[in-house]
Design a protein around this motif. Structure first.
Motif, PDB file in Angstrom:
ATOM      1  N   VAL A   1      24.204  19.107 -13.489  1.00 23.88           N
ATOM      2  CA  VAL A   1      25.368  19.309 -14.350  1.00 23.88           C
ATOM      3  C   VAL A   1      26.553  19.836 -13.545  1.00 23.88           C
ATOM      4  O   VAL A   1      27.692  19.392 -13.738  1.00 23.88           O
ATOM      5  CB  VAL A   1      25.005  20.239 -15.533  1.00 23.88           C
ATOM      6  CG1 VAL A   1      26.232  20.682 -16.290  1.00 23.88           C
ATOM      7  CG2 VAL A   1      24.033  19.526 -16.463  1.00 23.88           C
ATOM      8  N   ALA A   2      26.294  20.740 -12.622  1.00 24.48           N
ATOM      9  CA  ALA A   2      27.385  21.261 -11.790  1.00 24.48           C
ATOM     10  C   ALA A   2      27.982  20.162 -10.922  1.00 24.48           C
ATOM     11  O   ALA A   2      29.215  20.014 -10.854  1.00 24.48           O
ATOM     12  CB  ALA A   2      26.874  22.414 -10.921  1.00 24.48           C
ATOM     13  N   ARG A   3      27.149  19.392 -10.271  1.00 30.27           N
ATOM     14  CA  ARG A   3      27.655  18.334  -9.389  1.00 30.27           C
ATOM     15  C   ARG A   3      28.436  17.289 -10.177  1.00 30.27           C
ATOM     16  O   ARG A   3      29.531  16.899  -9.765  1.00 30.27           O
ATOM     17  CB  ARG A   3      26.501  17.680  -8.635  1.00 30.27           C
ATOM     18  CG  ARG A   3      25.897  18.561  -7.571  1.00 30.27           C
ATOM     19  CD  ARG A   3      24.737  17.868  -6.849  1.00 30.27           C
ATOM     20  NE  ARG A   3      24.168  18.738  -5.853  1.00 30.27           N
ATOM     21  CZ  ARG A   3      23.006  19.392  -6.000  1.00 30.27           C
ATOM     22  NH1 ARG A   3      22.289  19.240  -7.120  1.00 30.27           N
ATOM     23  NH2 ARG A   3      22.568  20.185  -5.048  1.00 30.27           N
ATOM     24  N   LEU A   4      27.874  16.832 -11.283  1.00 29.92           N
ATOM     25  CA  LEU A   4      28.559  15.806 -12.070  1.00 29.92           C
ATOM     26  C   LEU A   4      29.800  16.358 -12.760  1.00 29.92           C
ATOM     27  O   LEU A   4      30.768  15.634 -12.969  1.00 29.92           O
ATOM     28  CB  LEU A   4      27.613  15.195 -13.107  1.00 29.92           C
ATOM     29  CG  LEU A   4      26.448  14.396 -12.549  1.00 29.92           C
ATOM     30  CD1 LEU A   4      25.547  13.913 -13.680  1.00 29.92           C
ATOM     31  CD2 LEU A   4      26.927  13.227 -11.693  1.00 29.92           C
TER      32      LEU A   4
ATOM     33  N   SER B   1      32.558  10.748 -13.264  1.00 30.05           N
ATOM     34  CA  SER B   1      31.467  11.223 -12.410  1.00 30.05           C
ATOM     35  C   SER B   1      30.491  10.116 -12.023  1.00 30.05           C
ATOM     36  O   SER B   1      29.706  10.292 -11.087  1.00 30.05           O
ATOM     37  CB  SER B   1      30.714  12.375 -13.079  1.00 30.05           C
ATOM     38  OG  SER B   1      30.084  11.954 -14.268  1.00 30.05           O
ATOM     39  N   GLU B   2      30.566   8.967 -12.688  1.00 27.48           N
ATOM     40  CA  GLU B   2      29.683   7.856 -12.331  1.00 27.48           C
ATOM     41  C   GLU B   2      29.877   7.451 -10.873  1.00 27.48           C
ATOM     42  O   GLU B   2      28.919   7.081 -10.199  1.00 27.48           O
ATOM     43  CB  GLU B   2      29.946   6.621 -13.203  1.00 27.48           C
ATOM     44  CG  GLU B   2      29.743   6.820 -14.670  1.00 27.48           C
ATOM     45  CD  GLU B   2      31.009   7.266 -15.394  1.00 27.48           C
ATOM     46  OE1 GLU B   2      31.666   8.240 -14.952  1.00 27.48           O
ATOM     47  OE2 GLU B   2      31.327   6.657 -16.420  1.00 27.48           O
TER      48      GLU B   2
ATOM     49  N   ILE C   1      26.641   5.018 -22.990  1.00 30.68           N
ATOM     50  CA  ILE C   1      26.385   6.455 -23.010  1.00 30.68           C
ATOM     51  C   ILE C   1      27.174   7.107 -21.869  1.00 30.68           C
ATOM     52  O   ILE C   1      27.248   6.566 -20.762  1.00 30.68           O
ATOM     53  CB  ILE C   1      24.878   6.755 -22.911  1.00 30.68           C
ATOM     54  CG1 ILE C   1      24.613   8.236 -23.131  1.00 30.68           C
ATOM     55  CG2 ILE C   1      24.292   6.280 -21.602  1.00 30.68           C
ATOM     56  CD1 ILE C   1      23.145   8.568 -23.334  1.00 30.68           C
ATOM     57  N   SER C   2      27.762   8.237 -22.152  1.00 32.09           N
ATOM     58  CA  SER C   2      28.539   8.936 -21.127  1.00 32.09           C
ATOM     59  C   SER C   2      27.609   9.696 -20.193  1.00 32.09           C
ATOM     60  O   SER C   2      26.456   9.999 -20.534  1.00 32.09           O
ATOM     61  CB  SER C   2      29.515   9.913 -21.775  1.00 32.09           C
ATOM     62  OG  SER C   2      28.808  11.027 -22.322  1.00 32.09           O
TER      63      SER C   2
ATOM     64  N   THR D   1      23.859   6.769  -9.938  1.00 31.10           N
ATOM     65  CA  THR D   1      22.565   6.618  -9.269  1.00 31.10           C
ATOM     66  C   THR D   1      21.878   7.972  -9.141  1.00 31.10           C
ATOM     67  O   THR D   1      20.672   8.085  -9.373  1.00 31.10           O
ATOM     68  CB  THR D   1      22.746   5.967  -7.892  1.00 31.10           C
ATOM     69  OG1 THR D   1      23.385   4.695  -8.074  1.00 31.10           O
ATOM     70  CG2 THR D   1      21.422   5.778  -7.172  1.00 31.10           C
ATOM     71  N   TYR D   2      22.636   8.988  -8.795  1.00 34.59           N
ATOM     72  CA  TYR D   2      22.082  10.345  -8.687  1.00 34.59           C
ATOM     73  C   TYR D   2      21.444  10.788  -9.999  1.00 34.59           C
ATOM     74  O   TYR D   2      20.304  11.260 -10.014  1.00 34.59           O
ATOM     75  CB  TYR D   2      23.204  11.310  -8.280  1.00 34.59           C
ATOM     76  CG  TYR D   2      22.869  12.766  -8.437  1.00 34.59           C
ATOM     77  CD1 TYR D   2      21.915  13.371  -7.631  1.00 34.59           C
ATOM     78  CD2 TYR D   2      23.509  13.543  -9.398  1.00 34.59           C
ATOM     79  CE1 TYR D   2      21.609  14.719  -7.784  1.00 34.59           C
ATOM     80  CE2 TYR D   2      23.212  14.878  -9.550  1.00 34.59           C
ATOM     81  CZ  TYR D   2      22.253  15.469  -8.737  1.00 34.59           C
ATOM     82  OH  TYR D   2      21.952  16.790  -8.898  1.00 34.59           O
TER      83      TYR D   2
END
Length: 169
Positions: A69-72, A112-113, A4-5, A133-134
Motif C-alpha cells: 500500500v505504501a509503495r503503490l 500506480s499501475e 478495478i482500481s 505486476t507488483y
C-alpha cells in the motif's frame, strides 16, 4: 464494465484479511484458555523445520500489506521492530497495519499501475516491477501465502477454525 482500481484491488483486500487474522488470534486465545495452556505455545509453531515460525508469518504478512500500500500509494513504508512476543502484541501489529492500509487515500494510487516498484533484496539485484505486476504477481501472493500459513499453523494446533473464518463471512 469498469476495471478495478489499484486501490480497490489492494487496500480493502489487505484490510479484510488482516481483520480475519485478528479473529483467528482471538480463536487461538480462546482455544488455549479452554485447553489450559499458554498462548506462547503458538509463537514458535512451524509446519516444517525449515520454515519461519508463526510470529514471523504474521510479521511478514503485515510487512507485505503495508509495503504494498505504501509503495503503490507513494507513501513512506511504516517501520516496525519485529519484536512481538505475545499474541496480543501480534494482534496490535495487525491492527496497526490495518489502520495504515486504510489510511492511504484511493487518490494516492493514481497511475500506480505504471509506477516503478523496486524491492531491495539481502543478496543480489533488487526486484523491479511496474505497479500492476507488483500487485498481482508479488505483493498479493506473498501476503496471502503468509496469511494462509498463519491460518494453517493455527488449524494444525487444533484451533477450531473453518473456511468461513478464513474468508471472513
Amino acid at each position: 464494465m469498469t476495471p478495478i482500481s489499484m486501490h480497490a484491488a489492494s487496500a480493502p483486500a489487505f484490510a479484510k484479511m488482516l481483520g480475519n487474522m485478528l479473529t483467528w488470534l482471538e480463536a487461538a486465545k480462546a482455544h488455549a484458555e479452554t485447553r489450559k495452556f499458554s498462548t506462547d505455545v503458538y509463537l514458535t509453531l512451524r509446519l516444517a523445520p525449515d520454515m519461519l515460525p508463526f510470529a514471523k508469518q504474521i510479521q511478514i504478512a503485515s510487512d507485505a500489506a503495508k509495503g504494498c500500500v505504501a509503495r503503490l500509494g507513494g507513501q513512506e513504508i511504516p517501520k516496525y521492530e519485529d519484536n512481538e512476543a505475545t499474541l496480543d502484541e501480534l494482534a496490535e501489529r495487525i491492527k496497526k497495519t490495518r489502520d495504515f492500509v486504510l489510511s492511504v487515500p484511493a487518490e494516492a494510487f493514481a497511475d500506480s499501475e505504471e509506477r516503478e516498484i523496486v524491492i531491495p533484496r539481502r543478496s543480489g539485484d533488487p526486484l523491479k516491477f511496474d505497479g500492476s505486476t507488483y500487485l498481482r504477481h508479488f505483493a498479493l501472493p506473498n501476503f496471502y501465502f503468509h496469511a494462509t500459513t498463519t491460518y494453517a499453523l493455527l488449524r494444525h494446533a487444533g484451533v477450531p477454525l473453518g473456511k468461513s473464518d478464513y474468508l471472513g463471512g
